[in-house]
Scaffold this motif. Sequence first.
Motif: not given
Lengths: 118, 117
Positions: A59-73
Amino acid sequence: GENVGLHLPTLSVQEGDNSIINCAYSNSASDYFIWYKQESGKGPQFIIDIRSNMDKRQGQRVTVLLNKTVKHLSLQIAATQPGDSAVYFCAENLGASGYGGSQGNLIFGKGTKLSVKP
Amino acid sequence: NAGVTQTPKFRILKIGQSMTLQCTQDMNHNYMYWYRQDPGMGLKLIYYSVGAGITDKGEVPNGYNVSRSTTEDFPLRLELAAPSQTSVYFCASSHGQGAITYNSPLHFGNGTRLTVT
């Protein structure tokens, strides 16, 4: 982490630096995730969301990362500003596996307090 | 649009008293929710509604009641206040199928801080 009881984990950063706020979610069946920002005395404010078929969304100045393998956001905030100081928390949607059917199945984390030093 | 409006902002109740927390939204959202937020804890869902005339229990409904006679309003009623109900209460609404619809996140009010002594 997510289980700190009364005391929220705190992240302190210098103005202009990048911030990374982490969240461990609980259910491998969760299919939708949201980050909220909550300033003191106010209600949570939507920042960004991501579906489980993606691993990154910007998004604007923000990034979300999702790692489903380790259930981490994680939520990355670029060039953090004093106005970014708030509590940030993630929410996961349990989908059909949650109570009461498909509605209102968001599970909220306890939050991380971001403090930005000028 | 004012968004989601909650009243009152603050309230102190004695044990056993009753009160209604008001919530109204002007976004024509079908879906509305009541959450409580305890210090250092995540939001817990009390009740939700998918449209006028329909309400359902959330995770922590005991001690509360709701009604949804109009699309705009979703009041939360406490009949016999108890100290365990001391909390900050947030009302929220959403446009699509609640939280499960992509790009249809919850819009929150600014909360009602309730103390029961």
